[in-house]
Design a protein around this motif. Structure first.
Motif, PDB file in Angstrom:
ATOM      1  N   MET A   1       1.332  -1.966   0.306  1.00  0.00           N
ATOM      2  CA  MET A   1       0.182  -0.210  -0.038  1.00  0.00           C
ATOM      3  C   MET A   1       0.923   1.439  -0.005  1.00  0.00           C
ATOM      4  N   ALA A   2       0.597   1.715  -1.300  1.00  0.00           N
ATOM      5  CA  ALA A   2       1.361   3.441  -0.837  1.00  0.00           C
ATOM      6  C   ALA A   2       0.950   4.037   0.537  1.00  0.00           C
ATOM      7  N   PRO A   3       1.822   4.989   0.685  1.00  0.00           N
ATOM      8  CA  PRO A   3       2.361   5.570   1.675  1.00  0.00           C
ATOM      9  C   PRO A   3       0.820   7.263   1.372  1.00  0.00           C
ATOM     10  N   GLU A   4       0.976   7.242   2.877  1.00  0.00           N
ATOM     11  CA  GLU A   4      -0.264   9.036   2.492  1.00  0.00           C
ATOM     12  C   GLU A   4       0.447   9.574   3.496  1.00  0.00           C
ATOM     13  N   ILE A   5      -0.124  10.902   3.089  1.00  0.00           N
ATOM     14  CA  ILE A   5       0.563  11.693   3.760  1.00  0.00           C
ATOM     15  C   ILE A   5      -0.390  12.248   4.757  1.00  0.00           C
ATOM     16  N   PRO A   6      -0.026  12.875   6.107  1.00  0.00           N
ATOM     17  CA  PRO A   6      -1.316  12.368   7.229  1.00  0.00           C
ATOM     18  C   PRO A   6      -2.366  13.456   6.629  1.00  0.00           C
ATOM     19  N   SER A   7      -3.573  12.778   7.458  1.00  0.00           N
ATOM     20  CA  SER A   7      -4.607  12.761   7.289  1.00  0.00           C
ATOM     21  C   SER A   7      -4.471  14.959   8.033  1.00  0.00           C
ATOM     22  N   SER A   8      -3.834  14.956   8.968  1.00  0.00           N
ATOM     23  CA  SER A   8      -4.305  16.602   9.293  1.00  0.00           C
ATOM     24  C   SER A   8      -3.210  17.301   7.879  1.00  0.00           C
ATOM     25  N   TRP A   9      -3.224  17.029   7.358  1.00  0.00           N
ATOM     26  CA  TRP A   9      -2.425  17.739   5.946  1.00  0.00           C
ATOM     27  C   TRP A   9      -3.554  17.574   4.900  1.00  0.00           C
ATOM     28  N   THR A  10      -4.002  19.159   4.226  1.00  0.00           N
ATOM     29  CA  THR A  10      -4.395  19.216   3.674  1.00  0.00           C
ATOM     30  C   THR A  10      -4.071  19.831   1.651  1.00  0.00           C
ATOM     31  N   LEU A  11      -4.130  18.436   1.311  1.00  0.00           N
ATOM     32  CA  LEU A  11      -3.189  19.233  -0.202  1.00  0.00           C
ATOM     33  C   LEU A  11      -4.736  20.244  -0.875  1.00  0.00           C
ATOM     34  N   CYS A  12      -3.606  20.676  -1.687  1.00  0.00           N
ATOM     35  CA  CYS A  12      -5.025  22.343  -2.190  1.00  0.00           C
ATOM     36  C   CYS A  12      -4.254  23.283  -3.998  1.00  0.00           C
ATOM     37  N   ALA A  13      -4.729  23.546  -4.008  1.00  0.00           N
ATOM     38  CA  ALA A  13      -3.829  23.769  -5.557  1.00  0.00           C
ATOM     39  C   ALA A  13      -4.809  25.585  -5.392  1.00  0.00           C
ATOM     40  N   GLY A 275      16.617  16.440  -8.396  1.00  0.00           N
ATOM     41  CA  GLY A 275      15.796  16.566  -7.307  1.00  0.00           C
ATOM     42  C   GLY A 275      15.526  18.160  -6.696  1.00  0.00           C
ATOM     43  N   ARG A 276      15.757  18.742  -7.752  1.00  0.00           N
ATOM     44  CA  ARG A 276      15.097  20.716  -8.445  1.00  0.00           C
ATOM     45  C   ARG A 276      13.854  20.522  -7.444  1.00  0.00           C
ATOM     46  N   VAL A 277      12.724  19.610  -7.796  1.00  0.00           N
ATOM     47  CA  VAL A 277      11.485  20.109  -7.315  1.00  0.00           C
ATOM     48  C   VAL A 277      11.071  18.964  -6.324  1.00  0.00           C
ATOM     49  N   THR A 278      11.176  18.008  -6.114  1.00  0.00           N
ATOM     50  CA  THR A 278      11.421  16.582  -4.938  1.00  0.00           C
ATOM     51  C   THR A 278      11.853  16.958  -3.613  1.00  0.00           C
ATOM     52  N   GLN A 279      13.611  17.572  -4.201  1.00  0.00           N
ATOM     53  CA  GLN A 279      13.988  17.009  -2.906  1.00  0.00           C
ATOM     54  C   GLN A 279      13.836  18.618  -1.226  1.00  0.00           C
ATOM     55  N   PRO A 280      13.271  19.539  -1.987  1.00  0.00           N
ATOM     56  CA  PRO A 280      12.945  20.259  -1.035  1.00  0.00           C
ATOM     57  C   PRO A 280      11.649  20.062  -0.238  1.00  0.00           C
ATOM     58  N   LEU A 281      10.552  18.983  -1.105  1.00  0.00           N
ATOM     59  CA  LEU A 281       9.490  18.655  -0.597  1.00  0.00           C
ATOM     60  C   LEU A 281       9.995  17.434  -0.138  1.00  0.00           C
ATOM     61  N   ARG A 282      10.755  16.853  -0.132  1.00  0.00           N
ATOM     62  CA  ARG A 282      11.006  15.761   0.768  1.00  0.00           C
ATOM     63  C   ARG A 282      11.878  16.165   2.129  1.00  0.00           C
ATOM     64  N   ASP A 283      12.630  17.427   2.292  1.00  0.00           N
ATOM     65  CA  ASP A 283      13.027  17.636   4.004  1.00  0.00           C
ATOM     66  C   ASP A 283      12.122  18.542   4.139  1.00  0.00           C
ATOM     67  N   LEU A 284      11.020  18.843   3.735  1.00  0.00           N
ATOM     68  CA  LEU A 284      10.350  19.344   4.242  1.00  0.00           C
ATOM     69  C   LEU A 284       8.750  18.105   4.679  1.00  0.00           C
ATOM     70  N   LEU A 326       6.313  13.784  -0.147  1.00  0.00           N
ATOM     71  CA  LEU A 326       5.890  14.503   1.072  1.00  0.00           C
ATOM     72  C   LEU A 326       5.229  13.245   1.940  1.00  0.00           C
ATOM     73  N   ALA A 327       4.851  12.434   1.495  1.00  0.00           N
ATOM     74  CA  ALA A 327       3.917  11.129   2.168  1.00  0.00           C
ATOM     75  C   ALA A 327       5.646   9.736   2.910  1.00  0.00           C
ATOM     76  N   GLN A 328       6.318   9.966   1.684  1.00  0.00           N
ATOM     77  CA  GLN A 328       7.504   8.975   2.230  1.00  0.00           C
ATOM     78  C   GLN A 328       7.804   9.562   2.792  1.00  0.00           C
TER      79      GLN A 328
END
Length: 341
Positions: A1-13, A275-284, A326-328
């Protein structure tokens, strides 16, 4: 099962992603925003200056029209971007009361459209105005977010006093929003291509491509600008190097996280070389998972300034990429960090 972000985080656009389409006006702005909620992501951060013709004093009919249209699709607004025009003319500055009067209709409109907060640039309001706005924010249960982004850092001269003021207020209705444009390990590939095509000298291009975070690179950027060496046709684009693109690390945010309630997941293109896009997100993700963050994380595309890509496709792809990154890392951090007590 793929990891998910915490339920207390809301993804928006952000509706900002669709700026070119809104300007083109092939559909109404309301229809475009409703379409985002219907086909991309249910929660939207609204840029009202693009959507409501009556902004900055939004008329009830416009606000209600968007609210009802979104409700029909199950969509909602997270944060409304506010404006604070401090001047009545080139020389006339609004008084404190006039500044509040300018902001209040926007606060009411945010509440009326069903938003949970409004947003201003960091430090623009000032402690006195924030204090005057607090009773209304409490009455309507809205959060006022002050945004830090780009070259700004928690220790910047213009930022640190504003953060201190928010900490001093100690009010959950006044919070900080962090734009991850602060956390850029390297510059966007497509942006670099635009600069090269625009005629930026190769010696500076080499620095920008390989040593973005080196302070000497920013010195070289400033030197070229002062020498008049930036081709006029890319002058505005070039200024991103001094304003919109940051060089901080996620760890630099540790000290202000108790004040933070929202993030902009700023992206420019989806070329993830190095990792220009994803590395900051992983760190975050590691940082937020460790600190029990609760709030919104909003996909915001700034690359339409030089790219002609479809904003719907770009945002969908970015949200998927961001959620995975973020989820990973947040899952790893939550598993590895012991719970006290």
């Amino acid at each position: 099962m793929a990891p998910e972000i915490p339920s207390s985080w809301t993804l928006c656009a952000s509706s900002f992603n669709w700026t070119p389409e809104i300007i083109a006006a092939r559909q109404t702005a309301q229809d475009i925003v409703t379409g985002i909620a219907d086909s991309v992501v249910g929660t939207i951060e609204l840029e009202p200056g693009l959507v409501w013709r009556s902004f900055p004093s939004p008329q009830d009919a416009e606000v209600d029209g968007l609210r009802d249209s979104l409700a029909a699709t199950g969509g909602s607004i997270s944060i409304v971007g506010a404006s604070l025009d401090d001047f009545t003319s080139s020389t006339g500055r609004r008084s404190l009361r006039e500044r509040l009067d300018f902001l209040v209709p926007q606060i009411h409109a945010a509440h009326r459209v069903g938003a949970r907060g409004i947003r201003l640039p960091i430090g623009q309001a000032g402690t006195e105005l924030l204090t005057l706005a607090q009773p209304l924010l409490h009455e309507l249960d809205l959060v006022l977010y002050e945004e830090i982004q780009g070259q700004q850092t928690p220790g910047s001269p213009a930022v640190e006093p504003a953060l201190d003021a928010i900490a001093w207020l100690a009010d959950d209705h006044v919070r900080v929003l962090v734009d991850v444009s602060m956390l850029m390990p390297a510059l966007p590939v497509t942006y670099l291509e635009e600069l090269r095509r625009g005629g930026v000298p190769e010696d500076l291009m080499g620095r920008l491509e390989s040593d973005w975070r080196d302070p000497a690179t920013l010195d070289a950027v400033t030197a070229l600008l002062r020498a008049g060496g930036v081709p006029p046709r890319i002058h505005t684009l070039f200024m991103n190097l001094l304003i919109r693109f940051g060089r901080s690390d996620a760890a630099d945010l540790q000290g202000i996280l108790p004040l933070v309630g929202a993030f902009h997941l700023k992206f420019w293109d989806l070329d993830d070389d190095g990792g220009r896009v994803t590395q900051p997100l992983r760190d975050l993700g590691i940082l937020l998972g460790r600190n029990g963050f609760t709030g919104t994380l909003t996909s915001e595309w700034g690359g339409h300034e030089w790219l002609q890509d479809d904003p719907t496709e770009m945002t969908r792809r970015h949200l998927a990429l961001a959620e995975m990154a973020l989820a990973q890392t947040s899952v790893v951090e939550r598993v590895e960090t012991p719970v006290s007590g």
